[in-house]
Design a protein around this motif. Sequence first.
Motif, mmCIF file in Angstrom:
data_model
loop_
_atom_site.group_PDB
_atom_site.id
_atom_site.type_symbol
_atom_site.label_atom_id
_atom_site.label_comp_id
_atom_site.label_asym_id
_atom_site.label_seq_id
_atom_site.Cartn_x
_atom_site.Cartn_y
_atom_site.Cartn_z
ATOM 1 N N MET A 1 0.827 -1.201 0.000
ATOM 2 C CA MET A 1 0.000 0.000 0.000
ATOM 3 C C MET A 1 0.870 1.263 0.000
ATOM 4 O O MET A 1 0.558 2.245 -0.679
ATOM 5 N N HIS A 2 1.944 1.250 0.743
ATOM 6 C CA HIS A 2 2.826 2.416 0.785
ATOM 7 C C HIS A 2 3.501 2.637 -0.568
ATOM 8 O O HIS A 2 3.611 3.775 -1.053
ATOM 9 N N VAL A 3 3.950 1.549 -1.194
ATOM 10 C CA VAL A 3 4.580 1.661 -2.514
ATOM 11 C C VAL A 3 3.582 2.217 -3.524
ATOM 12 O O VAL A 3 3.915 3.081 -4.361
ATOM 13 N N ALA A 4 2.325 1.738 -3.460
ATOM 14 C CA ALA A 4 1.297 2.229 -4.385
ATOM 15 C C ALA A 4 1.059 3.729 -4.193
ATOM 16 O O ALA A 4 0.864 4.474 -5.173
ATOM 17 N N PHE A 5 1.084 4.186 -2.949
ATOM 18 C CA PHE A 5 0.867 5.619 -2.703
ATOM 19 C C PHE A 5 1.942 6.460 -3.377
ATOM 20 O O PHE A 5 1.655 7.448 -4.072
ATOM 21 N N PHE A 6 3.211 6.066 -3.197
ATOM 22 C CA PHE A 6 4.292 6.869 -3.774
ATOM 23 C C PHE A 6 4.295 6.778 -5.299
ATOM 24 O O PHE A 6 4.641 7.755 -5.991
ATOM 25 N N LEU A 7 3.920 5.620 -5.864
ATOM 26 C CA LEU A 7 3.823 5.518 -7.318
ATOM 27 C C LEU A 7 2.729 6.426 -7.860
ATOM 28 O O LEU A 7 2.902 7.132 -8.870
ATOM 29 N N LEU A 8 1.581 6.434 -7.195
ATOM 30 C CA LEU A 8 0.481 7.313 -7.633
ATOM 31 C C LEU A 8 0.859 8.787 -7.481
ATOM 32 O O LEU A 8 0.530 9.620 -8.338
ATOM 33 N N LEU A 9 1.543 9.104 -6.396
ATOM 34 C CA LEU A 9 1.964 10.484 -6.173
ATOM 35 C C LEU A 9 2.938 10.932 -7.266
ATOM 36 O O LEU A 9 2.808 12.042 -7.839
ATOM 37 N N ALA A 10 3.911 10.074 -7.582
ATOM 38 C CA ALA A 10 4.886 10.425 -8.624
ATOM 39 C C ALA A 10 4.220 10.535 -9.997
ATOM 40 O O ALA A 10 4.522 11.455 -10.784
ATOM 41 N N ALA A 37 4.639 13.745 0.587
ATOM 42 C CA ALA A 37 5.530 12.576 0.647
ATOM 43 C C ALA A 37 6.278 12.525 1.970
ATOM 44 O O ALA A 37 6.437 11.452 2.589
ATOM 45 N N GLY A 38 6.747 13.664 2.456
ATOM 46 C CA GLY A 38 7.457 13.675 3.733
ATOM 47 C C GLY A 38 6.575 13.267 4.894
ATOM 48 O O GLY A 38 6.984 12.484 5.767
ATOM 49 N N LEU A 39 5.339 13.798 4.928
ATOM 50 C CA LEU A 39 4.417 13.401 5.987
ATOM 51 C C LEU A 39 4.118 11.895 5.947
ATOM 52 O O LEU A 39 4.066 11.221 6.987
ATOM 53 N N TYR A 40 3.942 11.385 4.742
ATOM 54 C CA TYR A 40 3.618 9.962 4.631
ATOM 55 C C TYR A 40 4.781 9.086 5.093
ATOM 56 O O TYR A 40 4.571 8.040 5.711
ATOM 57 N N VAL A 41 5.996 9.517 4.796
ATOM 58 C CA VAL A 41 7.174 8.757 5.241
ATOM 59 C C VAL A 41 7.255 8.724 6.763
ATOM 60 O O VAL A 41 7.599 7.710 7.375
ATOM 61 N N LEU A 42 6.919 9.825 7.401
ATOM 62 C CA LEU A 42 7.005 9.892 8.855
ATOM 63 C C LEU A 42 5.895 9.104 9.550
ATOM 64 O O LEU A 42 6.074 8.655 10.685
ATOM 65 N N GLY A 43 4.776 8.905 8.880
ATOM 66 C CA GLY A 43 3.615 8.354 9.568
ATOM 67 C C GLY A 43 3.536 6.859 9.720
ATOM 68 O O GLY A 43 3.399 6.362 10.831
ATOM 69 N N PRO A 44 3.581 6.074 8.665
ATOM 70 C CA PRO A 44 3.256 4.646 8.781
ATOM 71 C C PRO A 44 4.099 3.888 9.797
ATOM 72 O O PRO A 44 3.594 3.007 10.483
ATOM 73 N N GLY A 45 5.391 4.245 9.916
ATOM 74 C CA GLY A 45 6.222 3.513 10.860
ATOM 75 C C GLY A 45 5.945 3.862 12.297
ATOM 76 O O GLY A 45 6.120 3.054 13.197
ATOM 77 N N ALA A 46 5.496 5.094 12.553
ATOM 78 C CA ALA A 46 5.302 5.528 13.927
ATOM 79 C C ALA A 46 3.866 5.429 14.377
ATOM 80 O O ALA A 46 3.592 5.281 15.567
ATOM 81 N N ALA A 47 2.920 5.538 13.454
ATOM 82 C CA ALA A 47 1.509 5.564 13.844
ATOM 83 C C ALA A 47 0.999 4.151 14.042
ATOM 84 O O ALA A 47 1.160 3.297 13.176
ATOM 85 N N ALA A 48 0.393 3.918 15.182
ATOM 86 C CA ALA A 48 -0.204 2.623 15.470
ATOM 87 C C ALA A 48 -1.712 2.750 15.384
ATOM 88 O O ALA A 48 -2.271 3.812 15.622
ATOM 89 N N PRO A 49 -2.426 1.673 15.033
ATOM 90 C CA PRO A 49 -3.881 1.735 14.947
ATOM 91 C C PRO A 49 -4.496 2.206 16.261
ATOM 92 O O PRO A 49 -4.082 1.832 17.344
ATOM 93 N N ALA A 50 -5.535 3.037 16.132
ATOM 94 C CA ALA A 50 -6.303 3.545 17.267
ATOM 95 C C ALA A 50 -5.489 4.424 18.207
ATOM 96 O O ALA A 50 -5.905 4.704 19.319
ATOM 97 N N SER A 51 -4.307 4.891 17.772
ATOM 98 C CA SER A 51 -3.514 5.777 18.617
ATOM 99 C C SER A 51 -3.791 7.231 18.244
ATOM 100 O O SER A 51 -4.107 7.547 17.090
ATOM 101 N N ARG A 52 -3.699 8.108 19.223
ATOM 102 C CA ARG A 52 -3.941 9.526 18.964
ATOM 103 C C ARG A 52 -2.934 10.088 17.976
ATOM 104 O O ARG A 52 -3.272 10.890 17.094
ATOM 105 N N ARG A 53 -1.680 9.666 18.106
ATOM 106 C CA ARG A 53 -0.646 10.156 17.198
ATOM 107 C C ARG A 53 -0.943 9.745 15.760
ATOM 108 O O ARG A 53 -0.761 10.523 14.817
ATOM 109 N N GLY A 54 -1.435 8.537 15.572
ATOM 110 C CA GLY A 54 -1.765 8.082 14.225
ATOM 111 C C GLY A 54 -2.894 8.877 13.612
ATOM 112 O O GLY A 54 -2.875 9.195 12.412
ATOM 113 N N ARG A 55 -3.897 9.235 14.428
ATOM 114 C CA ARG A 55 -5.013 10.002 13.899
ATOM 115 C C ARG A 55 -4.589 11.429 13.535
ATOM 116 O O ARG A 55 -5.044 11.979 12.519
ATOM 117 N N VAL A 56 -3.739 12.018 14.371
ATOM 118 C CA VAL A 56 -3.239 13.359 14.051
ATOM 119 C C VAL A 56 -2.435 13.323 12.767
ATOM 120 O O VAL A 56 -2.558 14.205 11.886
#
Length: 397
Positions: A1-10, A37-56
């Motif tokens: 899913m992450h690879v697809a996002f960056f391919l679509l963005l490019a 792209a920068g925001l997306y790179v920072l998010g998936p690795g740090a954001a956990a499901p149902a966490s406040r940080r992930g929703r922000v």
Amino acid sequence: MHVAFFLLLAASLARFLLRHPWDGAAGWVVALSAALAGLYVLGPGAAAPASRRGRVWLAAVVAVWLVLVVVAPSFALCAVPLLYTGLRLLPPRAALVLVALLTLFVVVALQKLADSGVDPMLLVAPPAAAAIATAVFVHAQRQADRQRALIADLLRTRRELAATERREGTLAERQRLSMEIHDTLAQGLSSQRMLLQAAERTWDTDPEAARRHVGTAASIAEHNLAEARRFVHDLAPADLAASGGDLAEALRALAAREANGALRVRFHAEGEGGALPDRVASALLRIAQGALANVREHAGATTAAVTLTRLGDQVVLDVADDGRGFDPSAGPSGGVPVGGPVGGPVGGPAAGASGVRGHGLPAMRARVAALGGTLTVESAPGEGTVLSASIPVPSEE
């Protein structure tokens, strides 16, 4: 899913730059694309499901994407990965709101990109695709939840089963130890008590007989000490260990030890065969010990015979005495009285000093039943008693 996002963005950025000359808007599009792209790179690795940080993080990504779509509709298709990310991170109602918002922006953006005005296909296809994708994701999520619940139940059941097996094993081991102690140490202590009482009664009138009783009691005490040490080592019968596992030799030694001036004990072996399994040999030796102890204490017999017979695929142990006998039909189940003395009369002296006896015959039955065999007792008042234990022996043994 992450690879697809960056391919679509490019691909969206490339399409915009190819179709629009470099001007002020292009700079904003490139900057917003880099920010997304920068925001997306920072998010998936740090954001956990149902966490406040992930929703922000998700809110920031969606906000940048919305601005980017307003400026450049070509980035509309980047909504597909964001849709699945929202379904993963948000509660169901919030996720549905996000899906509706993304779908709306995609429809508006695709209509702007259409060359021939309003395209009905572009009005229907994005909502239908979003509905299908959401339904598939929700169904898969529910299936995964049920599977996790099933696995949790399975693990809990396995833990409960293991605990139950441990408890059953502990109870079985306690029962086995109680039978071992009854057939060895308890019987030996009972014999010593009787011999010492006999010695006390004849100490003044017949010192020689009293000394014989004391000597016999000392011999029994020495044997009990060997049994106790054997318990500590491996719980194997001392007689069986001393005979190298030969049951016939162990029974012969037992008969010689149980014989005294008032009771003669003979041993006879019939048939031929290989060595018996340790469990079978140990059980038969313990049964013989218990039976002879009951004969000595309760039967009032002068002669007892122990016979070991090998009959092909089974082994039979018979213990017979010429004592007073009893009526087996007087038992509560129509057979031998539960806990009644083997070779003793019904209602006879089956209780020791503590008043607690009767473990012998049930223990014998339990030993034989555990090995798939049968135990029978034949007796009649005044005609003695015959105890017979038959245990099958597998041919490969």
